[in-house]
Design a protein around this motif. Structure first.
Motif, PDB file in Angstrom:
ATOM      1  N   ARG A 169     -36.400  78.805 -35.756  1.00  0.00           N
ATOM      2  CA  ARG A 169     -36.177  77.704 -34.798  1.00  0.00           C
ATOM      3  C   ARG A 169     -35.097  76.737 -35.289  1.00  0.00           C
ATOM      4  NH1 ARG A 169     -40.782  74.433 -31.211  1.00  0.00           N
ATOM      5  NH2 ARG A 169     -39.262  73.298 -29.981  1.00  0.00           N
ATOM      6  N   ALA A 170     -34.906  76.717 -36.607  1.00  0.00           N
ATOM      7  CA  ALA A 170     -33.884  75.828 -37.173  1.00  0.00           C
ATOM      8  C   ALA A 170     -32.483  76.194 -36.682  1.00  0.00           C
ATOM      9  CB  ALA A 170     -33.930  75.885 -38.697  1.00  0.00           C
ATOM     10  N   THR A 171     -32.283  77.435 -36.257  1.00  0.00           N
ATOM     11  CA  THR A 171     -30.938  77.808 -35.789  1.00  0.00           C
ATOM     12  C   THR A 171     -30.545  77.021 -34.534  1.00  0.00           C
ATOM     13  OG1 THR A 171     -31.800  79.673 -34.502  1.00  0.00           O
ATOM     14  CG2 THR A 171     -31.015  80.164 -36.716  1.00  0.00           C
ATOM     15  N   LEU A 172     -31.558  76.471 -33.843  1.00  0.00           N
ATOM     16  CA  LEU A 172     -31.262  75.654 -32.653  1.00  0.00           C
ATOM     17  C   LEU A 172     -30.552  74.358 -33.028  1.00  0.00           C
ATOM     18  CD1 LEU A 172     -34.619  76.237 -30.769  1.00  0.00           C
ATOM     19  CD2 LEU A 172     -32.370  76.960 -29.963  1.00  0.00           C
ATOM     20  N   ASN A 173     -30.478  74.079 -34.323  1.00  0.00           N
ATOM     21  CA  ASN A 173     -29.739  72.892 -34.772  1.00  0.00           C
ATOM     22  C   ASN A 173     -28.265  73.183 -35.002  1.00  0.00           C
ATOM     23  OD1 ASN A 173     -31.764  70.945 -34.775  1.00  0.00           O
ATOM     24  ND2 ASN A 173     -32.585  71.750 -36.693  1.00  0.00           N
ATOM     25  N   PHE A 174     -27.816  74.375 -34.614  1.00  0.00           N
ATOM     26  CA  PHE A 174     -26.392  74.701 -34.808  1.00  0.00           C
ATOM     27  C   PHE A 174     -25.517  73.598 -34.170  1.00  0.00           C
ATOM     28  CE2 PHE A 174     -22.411  76.892 -33.536  1.00  0.00           C
ATOM     29  CZ  PHE A 174     -21.970  77.222 -34.803  1.00  0.00           C
ATOM     30  N   GLY A 175     -24.542  73.149 -34.924  1.00  0.00           N
ATOM     31  CA  GLY A 175     -23.652  72.092 -34.422  1.00  0.00           C
ATOM     32  C   GLY A 175     -24.237  70.697 -34.533  1.00  0.00           C
ATOM     33  N   HIS A 176     -25.533  70.615 -34.887  1.00  0.00           N
ATOM     34  CA  HIS A 176     -26.184  69.311 -34.901  1.00  0.00           C
ATOM     35  C   HIS A 176     -26.115  68.629 -36.267  1.00  0.00           C
ATOM     36  CE1 HIS A 176     -27.525  70.584 -31.008  1.00  0.00           C
ATOM     37  NE2 HIS A 176     -28.199  69.478 -30.798  1.00  0.00           N
ATOM     38  N   THR A 177     -25.787  69.380 -37.342  1.00  0.00           N
ATOM     39  CA  THR A 177     -25.743  68.758 -38.670  1.00  0.00           C
ATOM     40  C   THR A 177     -24.616  67.711 -38.670  1.00  0.00           C
ATOM     41  OG1 THR A 177     -26.321  70.950 -39.484  1.00  0.00           O
ATOM     42  CG2 THR A 177     -25.788  69.297 -41.136  1.00  0.00           C
ATOM     43  N   LEU A 178     -23.415  68.159 -38.348  1.00  0.00           N
ATOM     44  CA  LEU A 178     -22.329  67.183 -38.227  1.00  0.00           C
ATOM     45  C   LEU A 178     -22.506  66.346 -36.953  1.00  0.00           C
ATOM     46  CD1 LEU A 178     -19.655  65.946 -39.181  1.00  0.00           C
ATOM     47  CD2 LEU A 178     -18.465  67.687 -37.859  1.00  0.00           C
ATOM     48  N   GLY A 179     -22.986  66.975 -35.885  1.00  0.00           N
ATOM     49  CA  GLY A 179     -23.179  66.249 -34.612  1.00  0.00           C
ATOM     50  C   GLY A 179     -24.016  64.990 -34.803  1.00  0.00           C
ATOM     51  N   HIS A 180     -25.169  65.137 -35.464  1.00  0.00           N
ATOM     52  CA  HIS A 180     -26.039  63.968 -35.689  1.00  0.00           C
ATOM     53  C   HIS A 180     -25.358  62.942 -36.586  1.00  0.00           C
ATOM     54  CE1 HIS A 180     -29.957  66.290 -34.612  1.00  0.00           C
ATOM     55  NE2 HIS A 180     -29.486  65.640 -33.567  1.00  0.00           N
ATOM     56  N   ALA A 181     -24.595  63.428 -37.590  1.00  0.00           N
ATOM     57  CA  ALA A 181     -23.903  62.495 -38.488  1.00  0.00           C
ATOM     58  C   ALA A 181     -22.902  61.656 -37.681  1.00  0.00           C
ATOM     59  CB  ALA A 181     -23.196  63.268 -39.597  1.00  0.00           C
ATOM     60  N   LEU A 182     -22.184  62.307 -36.770  1.00  0.00           N
ATOM     61  CA  LEU A 182     -21.200  61.572 -35.951  1.00  0.00           C
ATOM     62  C   LEU A 182     -21.902  60.582 -35.016  1.00  0.00           C
ATOM     63  CD1 LEU A 182     -18.714  64.474 -35.032  1.00  0.00           C
ATOM     64  CD2 LEU A 182     -18.470  62.760 -36.837  1.00  0.00           C
ATOM     65  N   GLU A 183     -23.068  60.998 -34.502  1.00  0.00           N
ATOM     66  CA  GLU A 183     -23.819  60.081 -33.629  1.00  0.00           C
ATOM     67  C   GLU A 183     -24.274  58.852 -34.421  1.00  0.00           C
ATOM     68  OE1 GLU A 183     -26.592  63.139 -31.921  1.00  0.00           O
ATOM     69  OE2 GLU A 183     -26.128  62.151 -30.020  1.00  0.00           O
TER      70      GLU A 183
END
Ligand SMILES: NC(=O)c1ccc[n+]([C@@H]2O[C@H](COP(=O)([O-])OP(=O)(O)OC[C@H]3O[C@@H](n4cnc5c(N)ncnc54)[C@H](O)[C@@H]3O)[C@@H](O)[C@H]2O)c1
Ligand SMILES: [Zn+2]
Length: 310
Positions: A169-183
């Protein structure tokens, strides 16, 4: 309820509980929760705790909620400035998706959902990616509906295999590691940055990082489709109604983005755990990303070649 992150609060949950009591709601009944992801997350959390749990169904009204937030049973509210900090996993009885809600959805909100659809295709379904990549812009609602079904299906399947996020299920975070940092960075700067915009940039970055890893291990140019995918996402972001991603990224220091990524609760002090694509539609999770890999992927993703030469 008003939509928006500010409504994802315990105060609003209490309001729902008071309303349910005033309506004389009983555990044998079922409630329907209709709205975007913020309303669904809050409503489902309220329902899941009311009298130890009243049945509920979800009626998503945004594209993001149709393909993502309504699926998988995660619910919850923000607490003490931390996002989604209080909540649980409880599945709805039904999800009822009516595409006609999309007719009134603003462009920026469509972009938010479209980026999550791209994410699903990139991590798990090369055929869906092929279909999405035939569109230079977000398609009309008619063309969108079969794609929504497939995209929602990907999340449904992943969650069925790994409901409590032990791994896949962690793969659903694709793009979200940097995405969340930018947010987070945008919040500190008191700017508004839409989720899809941040995730789009996050995916561009993760695609370049994955491509670099492939380049190190193979000479068969398996990285090329990933770099092509990153360019396509850039061209989708070019249609953002109010923000230029190039201008915005020029204002971001990559060291700041890295520091925010380290703060993420799933990472350690010196390493970030990232989702890597082995190919389009094939992802692995919890791959350590040291700073030097971050730096070169950032350069490849966001620094234009002219600037690099200077
Ligand atoms: N539970 C999960 O698994 C999960 C997954 C992804 C995201 N989320 C959560 O979802 C939330 C984001 O959801 P969202 O993007 O739907 O945001 P949202 O609920 O804030 O809705 C976005 C905007 O669209 C408006 N809107 C809703 N439906 C509309 C319609 N049919 N026509 C016109 N306007 C409409 C809303 O009023 C709001 O202004 C975040 O809080 C995120 O944490 C949860
Ligand atoms: Zn997301």
């Amino acid at each position: 309820m008003e939509a928006g992150e500010q409504s994802k609060s315990l105060l609003d949950v209490e309001k729902i509980w008071r309303w349910l009591i005033s309506m004389n709601a009983r555990r044998t009944e079922s409630i329907a929760i209709m709205g975007g992801g913020t309303i669904l997350d809050t409503g489902a959390f309220a329902a899941s705790c009311f009298q130890r749990g009243i049945r509920f169904s979800l009626i998503p009204t945004t594209l993001l909620a149709m393909v993502d937030a309504s699926i998988g049973g995660k619910n919850g509210v923000n607490f003490n400035l931390y996002k989604n900090y209080i909540g649980n996993i409880t599945q709805p009885e039904y999800i009822i998706t009516d595409y006609s809600f999309l007719k009134s959805l603003p462009k920026e909100e469509m972009m938010n959902g479209w980026m999550e659809m791209a994410k699903h295709a990139l991590i798990a379904d090369p055929k869906l990616w092929l279909q999405l990549s035939s569109h230079q812009q977000i398609p009309s609602i008619e063309d969108l509906t079969p794609l929504i079904e497939q995209s929602a299906g990907i999340k449904k399947n992943i969650v069925a295999i790994d409901p409590s996020e032990m791994g896949l299920r962690a793969t659903l975070n694709f793009g979200h590691t940097l995405g969340h940092a930018l947010e987070s960075l945008a919040i500190t700067r008191k700017e508004s940055l839409s989720h899809g915009f941040a995730v789009g940039l996050g995916m561009i970055f993760s695609l370049h990082w994955s491509a670099n890893k492939l380049k190190q291990t193979s000479t068969e140019k398996r990285e090329e489709p990933l770099i092509k995918a990153a360019s396509l996402i850039k061209s989708w972001l070019d249609f953002h109604p109010s923000l230029s991603w190039k201008k915005w990224m020029n204002t971001v220091k990559y060291q700041d983005a890295w520091n925010y990524m380290l703060k993420d609760k799933k990472n350690s002090q010196s390493e970030v755990l990232e989702i890597q694509l082995k190919a389009i539609g094939e992802s692995i999770w919890a791959v350590p990303m040291p700073f030097n890999e971050f730096e070169s992927a950032w350069n490849d993703a966001f620094v234009d070649p002219m600037q690099k030469n200077n």
